[in-house]
Structures are given as C-alpha cells and as structure tokens.
Scaffold this active site. Structure first.
Site, PDB file in Angstrom:
ATOM      1  CE1 TYR A  82      17.692   4.495 -14.969  1.00  0.00           C
ATOM      2  CE2 TYR A  82      17.086   6.820 -15.136  1.00  0.00           C
ATOM      3  CZ  TYR A  82      17.365   5.695 -14.362  1.00  0.00           C
ATOM      4  OH  TYR A  82      17.302   5.777 -12.995  1.00  0.00           O
ATOM      5  CG  HIS A 109      12.174   5.273  -5.060  1.00  0.00           C
ATOM      6  ND1 HIS A 109      12.152   3.969  -5.510  1.00  0.00           N
ATOM      7  CD2 HIS A 109      13.272   5.841  -5.627  1.00  0.00           C
ATOM      8  CE1 HIS A 109      13.177   3.766  -6.314  1.00  0.00           C
ATOM      9  NE2 HIS A 109      13.883   4.877  -6.400  1.00  0.00           N
ATOM     10  CG  ASN A 114      15.095  11.399 -11.401  1.00  0.00           C
ATOM     11  OD1 ASN A 114      15.728  11.242 -10.368  1.00  0.00           O
ATOM     12  ND2 ASN A 114      15.305  10.680 -12.487  1.00  0.00           N
ATOM     13  CE1 TYR A 139      36.456  46.719  16.143  1.00  0.00           C
ATOM     14  CE2 TYR A 139      36.830  44.377  15.768  1.00  0.00           C
ATOM     15  CZ  TYR A 139      37.314  45.669  15.864  1.00  0.00           C
ATOM     16  OH  TYR A 139      38.641  45.921  15.680  1.00  0.00           O
ATOM     17  NE  ARG A 169      34.171  50.870  15.895  1.00  0.00           N
ATOM     18  CZ  ARG A 169      35.440  50.543  16.045  1.00  0.00           C
ATOM     19  NH1 ARG A 169      36.278  50.659  15.033  1.00  0.00           N
ATOM     20  NH2 ARG A 169      35.892  50.100  17.199  1.00  0.00           N
ATOM     21  CG  PHE A 200      19.087  13.782 -10.809  1.00  0.00           C
ATOM     22  CD1 PHE A 200      20.231  13.524 -10.076  1.00  0.00           C
ATOM     23  CD2 PHE A 200      18.909  13.090 -11.995  1.00  0.00           C
ATOM     24  CE1 PHE A 200      21.190  12.613 -10.501  1.00  0.00           C
ATOM     25  CE2 PHE A 200      19.852  12.160 -12.439  1.00  0.00           C
ATOM     26  CZ  PHE A 200      21.000  11.930 -11.678  1.00  0.00           C
ATOM     27  CD  GLU A 239      21.180   6.707  -7.928  1.00  0.00           C
ATOM     28  OE1 GLU A 239      20.893   6.885  -6.730  1.00  0.00           O
ATOM     29  OE2 GLU A 239      20.349   6.363  -8.789  1.00  0.00           O
TER      30      GLU A 239
END
Length: 542
Positions: free
Chosen positions: A87, A117, A230, A313, A316, A362, A447
């Site tokens: 791959y 991409h 990746n 608060y 404190r 990844f 994916e």
C-alpha cells in the site's frame, strides 16, 4: 627568545591573520552547532520546540537517525525492485488501495497525490504553526519507519534553518488519515510548488524563493508523497502553540486574580496550605502557594470575620478551579510530547523491510481529546475571570465606585467592558463543544471514522485568544480597583505588576475607547508576540 621578540614580517603577519580568521570561523561554527537542536525522532520536547519557534534555533539531524532513514529507504527500493504489492508504494490510496500502479508510474503517483490532496481552504495557519509543522514532520520521518530518502529530510531541514515556511490553509482536515490537506500544502513546497511566507509576511511562490536562494526542489519517489502527508502534524503543531499560550494564560490568571483579591479586600485564609493539602491535588496546592506568594505583604487582603466570613466562589475557589485547569494542561502536555515523537505514517516499515504494516497511527483521536480538554480548561479560566470582573464593577458586590467610574452616571467606566468579557465567555462556550465526538465517513467509507482533531486544535486556539482578552479586561478593572484602594497598600510583587501595566493602560480618569486598552494589554500578555517577529505579522489565530 630573541627570535620571538623580533618584529613579525608582513608575510607572516598576513599568515597569522588568516590562521586567526579560520580559528574564529571554526569557533563560530562550533558555537552555532552547539546551539542547534538535534532531531532524532525520539527526544524532541516542547521546550526545545519553543526555542526553534521563538529563538531562531536551527535544527540538525542525528547521524544515527540518518542511518535509520537510509535503511528504511533501501527497504522501499527493494520492494519496488521486487515488484511486491505494498500500500502506498505501488498501489492507489484510500478506496483505491486495491489498484495496482505500474512501476513506471510510481513517481507520477506521488506527485498526483500531493497535488490532489492540496485542497485546504480558509485562512492560513499563523506562520509559527507552519514552522512547527515542518519541524514535527521532519522529526517523525527521522524515526526511520517511513522509507523516505535522505535528500528529502535534508531539504526539510534546510527550509527550517533558512526560515522558509509554507502557507498552509487551516481548514480541510478530518484528522485521519492524518492531516492530509494541510500536510499536502507543506509537501507542495518541497517539490517547488505552492506558496511560502516572505520576510515581511507577504505570500510568494516557493519556486521564486528556491531560485533566489539556490535551493533545488525534489522529485518525489516511491512512498515519499504519502510519507509526507500521513500524520497528525497540523493538529499537533497548532496544539503545541496552543499549549505555550495556554500555559502563560494560566500563570497570568493567577497574578491578575491576586490583584482582584486586593481590589476587593478578599480573604486570604482560603489559600491556607492545610486546606489544599487536605484535598491532595498537586496543581491545586501549587496554585494556592503561588497565590500566597503574590499576596505576601499586602495590606489590602483580610482575614475571616474582619469584613466578611467568606468570599464568593470566584475568589475563594481560585486554587480549586485554576488547579483543575492546570491538571488539564499537564495532561495536554504529556500527550503532545508523546505525539511529537510518534511515527504517524502508514504503512510503517520495520526490520529492514521484512515487515511492512498498514495501520492507523495517523488517527488523531488522542490529540483530538487533548485539544477538547484544553478547550474546557481555557473556558473555565475565562469563566471565573469574568465573574471576578463582575464583582469588581458591580456596586452591589463591593465598596468601590460603581463600575469603577470616576464620575458614576456621567462616566460609564468599566460597565461595557464586563459586557465584552461576557460575550467572549459565551462564545467560548459554543467553541468548547467537543469536536472529537464527531465523525464523518470519507473515501467511500474506507475511512469511516475520523478524529476531527484539527478542528479541535483550531477551536482551542480561538478560545485562547478570547480568554486572554477576558483576562485583559479583568486586569484593567483590577488595576483600577487597586488604585481606589491605594496602590501603596498592594503587596510588593503586585505593586511591580501594577506599575508595569500602568505603562500599557493608563488610569481611568474619564471614559475613552477601551477597545484599544484591551488590545494593548492582550498583546502585553501574549507570550509569543514580543519574542517572535513573524508573530507580529499576525498574532491572531483565526
């Protein structure tokens, strides 16, 4: 001895000058090498990265890591030569993982991957984040599991040291398979495409910068494009810048809260060590200790029963609330320092190529959780700060002039500053919605679960900018309250802070455009603004 007492001949003097010049050069080179931070893929810390980002520290590559890079590259070349099907080396990507690529098209496969991409959108990451992204990607490749050539890591190192930083759009990453779109824009620069930041912050073509500086782009070979994109480096780079800013924000929140305590004549007993040791959280104990340090010597703080039995608060419970935020910060730092030394490529190459495994390192889920946690921690620092501001300006809650106005009624004073703080706090509550619980399938369901870690990281950055401005508003109000109470009565440490901040924001003697004061103080509190020139081009993380 008589020989050495004789005058030097002109020729020998020239020779001696050259020897001294070479020696000085060697000393200079040695000194530069000593200040370099060596990247190994295993040992990078946030403190080291801060030096690279803020102090112009250069990076070097360890010899052992370079050997590991070479060994993993040899494994990739053997796979290609043997025509094995692996791959990302000779297959398509994502849903195309079953498509076998002809050996003659392997280089085109990597080039097409980067170009296709590189579809990031929106405003670019601040330049400091881009620089961090490059360092982190280089460090990951140096682990020797990714199969890239030495020339690629050397080019990355050269660009870092020459401060040539890619312009990388912020939006478009799902946080798995890593930060594909942002890292593709980083990879574009390595092949001589894409955009980089100029010295004045302008955006220019990388090709023109390469030509000007004599840098040769590379031609990506088998697996190298995939190895570059990746990974989780966009969310981690943004996350580290977030952490640096949030850490300073947390420290600043303490002295600002201490000055508010003085302005309201708060009860210091709430910070007694016995209370916090009884609960046992180290961060809570530490906050209480620092608060006592800031208030030491104050003539304005009170004891139980002197003016009131208990404070609200927001006064404190400062150690409990701020301490919880510090717990989150500690968690975030731990996860970031693991991830910045992690192998997040796919596939990973082990045992000199004998084992090549496709996995999911990844996936950004650990950082997505950490950034969502950071968002909550920052939101609470802002929430409690705004409540303290309300106590400073509300005449029903203190003995100060209404809204700290010099002429209540005619002059509105700090009234609308509290509105602005409330608006930012409310916006942070929206941004605090966890990105990590969302997922959307991609690549035709190959994916099918993603982290949204980059979204979490970006939103955390936005929230930090909001929170710092909320603290700036509290600071302005606490400075004014201290003035009404008598600056001479402040603790020595806080008096110094008051004097320093009064050089930034003057006393409120009449109404003015307070937006400018808030922004000046925001920049003063910004931990990166004054230490780094390229942040001055754009300090706001959009």
């Amino acid at each position: 001895m008589a020989y050495f007492s004789m005058p030097l001949s002109p020729l020998f003097a020239v020779f001696l000058e050259k020897v001294n010049s070479v020696a000085d050069h060697r000393k200079s080179v040695k000194k530069e090498e000593e200040t370099m931070i060596e990247l190994t893929g295993h040992t990078l810390t946030i403190e080291q990265l801060k030096r690279i980002l803020l102090d112009n520290e250069k990076v070097s590559i360890s010899e052992k890591s370079m050997e590991e890079v070479h060994d993993s590259r040899c494994a990739v070349e053997q796979i290609v030569a043997n025509r094995e099907t692996v791959y990302g080396i000779n297959t398509g990507f994502g849903k195309f993982s079953d498509v076998i690529i002809n050996q003659k098209d392997v280089e085109n496969l990597q080039l097409n991957l980067i170009r296709s991409h590189a579809c990031g959108i929106g405003e670019p990451f601040p330049e400091i984040v881009s620089r961090a992204m490059m360092v982190l990607r280089l460090n990951a490749l140096l682990k020797g599991f990714s199969g890239v050539r030495g020339v690629l890591v050397e080019l990355l190192s050269e660009l870092i040291n020459k401060r040539i930083h890619p312009v990388i759009p912020q939006q478009g990453s799902l946080g798995a398979s890593g930060d594909l779109a942002p890292l593709a824009h980083l990879a574009l620069v390595l092949i001589g495409e894409g955009k980089v930041y100029g010295e004045s912050g302008n955006v220019i073509d990388s090709a023109s910068v390469f030509s000007e500086k004599g840098i040769r782009p590379i031609t990506l070979q088998a697996k190298e494009g995939l190895a570059l994109i990746n990974g989780t480096q966009a969310m981690v780079a943004m996350g580290i810048v977030n952490y640096i800013e949030a850490e300073q924000l947390a420290f600043d929140s303490e002295w600002i809260a201490a000055m508010t305590m003085e302005g309201l004549e708060g009860i210091v007993d709430a910070f007694h060590p016995a209370i916090h040791e009884a609960r046992g959280y180290p961060q809570q104990i530490d906050v209480a200790k620092r608060m006592r340090g800031w208030l030491d010597g104050s003539k304005l703080i009170t004891r139980q029963g002197e003016k009131r039995v208990q404070d609200a608060y927001s006064l404190r419970c400062i150690p409990q609330v701020h301490g919880a935020s510090w717990q989150a910060l500690d968690y975030v730092k731990e996860k970031l320092e693991i991830e910045m030394n992690a192998a997040t490529d796919n596939p990973l190459i082990f045992d000199e190529g004998e084992v090549v495994i496709s996995g999911g390192n990844f996936h950004g889920q650990p950082i997505a959780f950490a950034m969502d946690f950071l968002k909550i921690a920052v939101a609470e620092l802002a929430n409690i700060s705004e409540r303290r501001t309300e106590r400073l300006v509300n005449p029903q809650l203190n003995d100060l002039p209404a809204f700290l106005s010099s002429e209540p009624g005619l002059q509105s004073g700090a009234m609308i500053m509290q509105y602005a703080a409330a608006s930012l706090v409310s916006e942070n509550k929206t941004l605090a919605h966890p990105a990590s619980v969302d997922s959307i399938p991609s690549s035709a369901n190959q994916e099918d679960h993603v982290s949204m870690g980059t979204t979490a990281s970006r939103h955390a950055g936005m929230m930090i900018q909001n929170a710092r401005r909320v603290l700036a508003i509290e600071c302005i109000c606490s400075l004014q309250a201290a003035e009404y109470q008598g600056v001479e009565n402040l603790s020595p440490k806080l008096k110094k802070k008051w004097e320093k901040m009064r050089h930034v924001v003057p006393s409120i003697t009449e109404d003015r455009v307070f937006s400018e004061d808030i922004e000046k103080l925001n920049q003063t509190l910004h931990p990166l603004y004054h230490n780094n020139n390229f942040l001055k081009k754009e300090i706001s993380i959009k």
